[in-house]
Motif scaffolding. Sequence first.
Motif, PDB file in Angstrom:
ATOM      1  N   ASP A 228       4.128 -20.958  -3.467  1.00 40.10           N
ATOM      2  CA  ASP A 228       3.162 -19.867  -3.394  1.00 40.10           C
ATOM      3  C   ASP A 228       3.776 -18.536  -3.798  1.00 40.10           C
ATOM      4  OD1 ASP A 228       1.265 -21.592  -2.342  1.00 40.10           O
ATOM      5  OD2 ASP A 228       1.782 -21.110  -0.263  1.00 40.10           O
ATOM      6  N   GLY A 229       2.973 -17.704  -4.423  1.00 44.63           N
ATOM      7  CA  GLY A 229       3.295 -16.296  -4.524  1.00 44.63           C
ATOM      8  C   GLY A 229       2.721 -15.576  -3.312  1.00 44.63           C
ATOM      9  N   HIS A 230       2.836 -14.273  -3.312  1.00 37.42           N
ATOM     10  CA  HIS A 230       2.296 -13.527  -2.176  1.00 37.42           C
ATOM     11  C   HIS A 230       1.843 -12.148  -2.623  1.00 37.42           C
ATOM     12  CE1 HIS A 230       2.157 -11.488   1.785  1.00 37.42           C
ATOM     13  NE2 HIS A 230       1.808 -12.679   2.204  1.00 37.42           N
ATOM     14  N   GLY A 231       0.761 -11.693  -2.031  1.00 36.59           N
ATOM     15  CA  GLY A 231       0.265 -10.344  -2.286  1.00 36.59           C
ATOM     16  C   GLY A 231       0.164  -9.571  -0.987  1.00 36.59           C
ATOM     17  N   SER A 232       0.426  -8.287  -1.039  1.00 35.93           N
ATOM     18  CA  SER A 232       0.301  -7.433   0.147  1.00 35.93           C
ATOM     19  C   SER A 232      -0.464  -6.180  -0.223  1.00 35.93           C
ATOM     20  CB  SER A 232       1.673  -7.062   0.709  1.00 35.93           C
ATOM     21  OG  SER A 232       2.444  -6.367  -0.257  1.00 35.93           O
ATOM     22  N   ASN A 233      -1.143  -5.621   0.755  1.00 32.01           N
ATOM     23  CA  ASN A 233      -2.026  -4.499   0.502  1.00 32.01           C
ATOM     24  C   ASN A 233      -2.063  -3.543   1.671  1.00 32.01           C
ATOM     25  OD1 ASN A 233      -5.136  -3.710   1.260  1.00 32.01           O
ATOM     26  ND2 ASN A 233      -4.580  -3.171  -0.835  1.00 32.01           N
ATOM     27  N   ASP A 234      -2.304  -2.276   1.373  1.00 33.52           N
ATOM     28  CA  ASP A 234      -2.599  -1.289   2.411  1.00 33.52           C
ATOM     29  C   ASP A 234      -3.716  -0.388   1.911  1.00 33.52           C
ATOM     30  OD1 ASP A 234      -1.395   1.379   1.236  1.00 33.52           O
ATOM     31  OD2 ASP A 234       0.157  -0.141   0.946  1.00 33.52           O
ATOM     32  N   GLY A 235      -4.486   0.148   2.841  1.00 38.97           N
ATOM     33  CA  GLY A 235      -5.578   1.048   2.496  1.00 38.97           C
ATOM     34  C   GLY A 235      -5.903   1.965   3.659  1.00 38.97           C
ATOM     35  N   LYS A 236      -6.454   3.131   3.366  1.00 43.25           N
ATOM     36  CA  LYS A 236      -6.795   4.074   4.436  1.00 43.25           C
ATOM     37  C   LYS A 236      -7.891   5.018   3.971  1.00 43.25           C
ATOM     38  CE  LYS A 236      -2.861   6.996   3.120  1.00 43.25           C
ATOM     39  NZ  LYS A 236      -1.584   7.615   3.588  1.00 43.25           N
ATOM     40  N   ASP A 237      -8.534   5.666   4.961  1.00 46.27           N
ATOM     41  CA  ASP A 237      -9.619   6.594   4.643  1.00 46.27           C
ATOM     42  C   ASP A 237     -10.047   7.360   5.890  1.00 46.27           C
ATOM     43  OD1 ASP A 237     -11.718   7.615   2.814  1.00 46.27           O
ATOM     44  OD2 ASP A 237     -13.062   6.621   4.222  1.00 46.27           O
ATOM     45  N   TRP A 238     -10.575   8.560   5.679  1.00 45.38           N
ATOM     46  CA  TRP A 238     -11.267   9.337   6.701  1.00 45.38           C
ATOM     47  C   TRP A 238     -12.766   9.224   6.448  1.00 45.38           C
ATOM     48  CZ3 TRP A 238      -9.821  11.753  11.107  1.00 45.38           C
ATOM     49  CH2 TRP A 238      -8.468  12.031  11.290  1.00 45.38           C
ATOM     50  N   ARG A 269      -9.291   3.312   0.102  1.00 45.37           N
ATOM     51  CA  ARG A 269      -8.463   3.280  -1.103  1.00 45.37           C
ATOM     52  C   ARG A 269      -7.068   2.809  -0.730  1.00 45.37           C
ATOM     53  NH1 ARG A 269     -11.387   6.314  -4.864  1.00 45.37           N
ATOM     54  NH2 ARG A 269     -12.957   7.679  -3.904  1.00 45.37           N
ATOM     55  N   GLY A 270      -6.529   1.919  -1.538  1.00 46.68           N
ATOM     56  CA  GLY A 270      -5.199   1.403  -1.272  1.00 46.68           C
ATOM     57  C   GLY A 270      -4.551   0.869  -2.528  1.00 46.68           C
ATOM     58  N   SER A 271      -3.511   0.109  -2.351  1.00 45.03           N
ATOM     59  CA  SER A 271      -2.775  -0.467  -3.471  1.00 45.03           C
ATOM     60  C   SER A 271      -2.379  -1.897  -3.137  1.00 45.03           C
ATOM     61  CB  SER A 271      -1.526   0.365  -3.786  1.00 45.03           C
ATOM     62  OG  SER A 271      -0.674   0.419  -2.648  1.00 45.03           O
ATOM     63  N   THR A 272      -2.171  -2.670  -4.176  1.00 44.23           N
ATOM     64  CA  THR A 272      -1.781  -4.068  -4.036  1.00 44.23           C
ATOM     65  C   THR A 272      -0.455  -4.313  -4.749  1.00 44.23           C
ATOM     66  OG1 THR A 272      -4.103  -4.746  -4.018  1.00 44.23           O
ATOM     67  CG2 THR A 272      -2.485  -6.459  -4.456  1.00 44.23           C
ATOM     68  N   VAL A 273       0.431  -5.037  -4.093  1.00 42.86           N
ATOM     69  CA  VAL A 273       1.735  -5.388  -4.666  1.00 42.86           C
ATOM     70  C   VAL A 273       1.861  -6.909  -4.651  1.00 42.86           C
ATOM     71  CG1 VAL A 273       4.229  -5.195  -4.436  1.00 42.86           C
ATOM     72  CG2 VAL A 273       2.778  -3.226  -3.896  1.00 42.86           C
ATOM     73  N   TRP A 274       2.253  -7.464  -5.788  1.00 47.82           N
ATOM     74  CA  TRP A 274       2.393  -8.910  -5.924  1.00 47.82           C
ATOM     75  C   TRP A 274       3.851  -9.316  -5.994  1.00 47.82           C
ATOM     76  CZ3 TRP A 274      -1.940 -11.479  -5.155  1.00 47.82           C
ATOM     77  CH2 TRP A 274      -3.156 -10.838  -5.406  1.00 47.82           C
TER      78      TRP A 274
END
Length: 473
Positions: A228-238, A269-274
């Motif tokens: 498997d590969g893996h992806g991680s993400n974070d996001g935030k907002d007011w 809004r966030g970003s994804t890293v693979w």
Amino acid sequence: MQPKYLTLIIAAALGAVSVGAQASGYRFGSQSISGQGTADANGAEAADASTIFYNPAGLSRLDGTQISVGTTVVMPHSSYNDTGSTRFTGTPTGGTAANDYVPTAVAAPSLYLSKKLDDQWTAGFGLYVPYGAKLDYGNDWNGRYALSNIKLEAITLNPSVAWKLNEHHAFGFGIDAEFMKAELGQAVDVPGSVAALSSGAGAAQGAALIRQIAALGGNPALLRTARDGHGSNDGKDWGWGFNLGYMFTLDENTRFGLAYRSSISHKLRGSTVWDFSQVTSDPIVNKVLQTASRKQNSAALVSLRTPETLSANVFHQFNSKWAGMADVTFTRNNRLGNLDIEFPGTTEGAEVIRQQWKNTVRVSLGANYAYSENLTLRGGIAHDQSPVKSAELTHPALPDSDRMQYSIGANWKLSPRSSIDLAYSFLDFKDARINYSNQCNPLATACTGNGETTRGVYQTHLSLLGLSYNYKF
């Protein structure tokens, strides 16, 4: 092999729709220790400054300046039994059983302030955690293609004001400034994709992949050992909303309350890293697989509106010893159908999270007993519906179900100006069955998704322990 993206922001998207102390879903469990002691049946009691959350009109009943500072510790216990999770190819996902995926304990603070300005106006400020979640299934569990881990945190700032028209009518208004933050991860089904391209309709594309690896000096034979590969993400907002309250005082012993909390619009809004670095032992193979999957680090966006809540409550002082109270809260969840998770700056189709939540009702009953001049005992019971409609719409990020809450509590006066509140609650959830399928597989071109089906049964209960300190100036 076509692109497949992480269901990024799903935790925040699902979690955000359960705002409110009376809502199920990702509700943290308690925004007030005194309220927790009555299973949150105390909306018309207005015993302390935490009425800001339940009904801001209750501020009109508080004298002087008051402060309430508390902490709630949630101690979850949950087990999962897999009943046949599969890849998009129909083969078993394999992996290990999910163990110890919930934390031992999670704590959240609350702070409430109130100040009587004159005979008609009272101002207040609240800070509390409306919801939260923390699950870590690990990267090898049976449902890893749906979710490997999630951490959801939220906090609300709630300045409020109450206006007392006369001895019978009071009105309250508050502004809700809500911040949410989410982190989550998900496995990438590289082995399933390689298997799908080894024969049948995908054979030609698979052969081209092998030629490309060989031309770059890689070892195509390692495709058979792909992990498997893996992806991680974070996001935030007011986000911003408001809440309203009305309180009708019939006489010195009886009062009724109505409270409304608006929906809140969010653009998370966030970003994804693979990470494909561990798929095989050959960096060339890993790079080709990642490129073929079109997995590129990118931004992520999901727009949503949280559901509004409407509560009706009553409080009655029967005699010098006993008081009873009740609350009914309606939460409008059905505004939330499927969630479309977008990837700005890319050509990828949205990840569609099938949700279609239903409206819910929470009913609670509570009582106070004045054991002595300095000690008041509390108790309450509540039934809380889950917004999740069925096993087919249950996701590992929210293995929710209907639950019963049983609460006890106490207020102990340390002096004429200070007191402490204690509360304990036990939440017993019905078994939650999951049979969730992502309807977009990795070889599709118009959408994103793993195509996995996660099947199993969750058994969950929670214990909540709360402590707060109250002071009157």
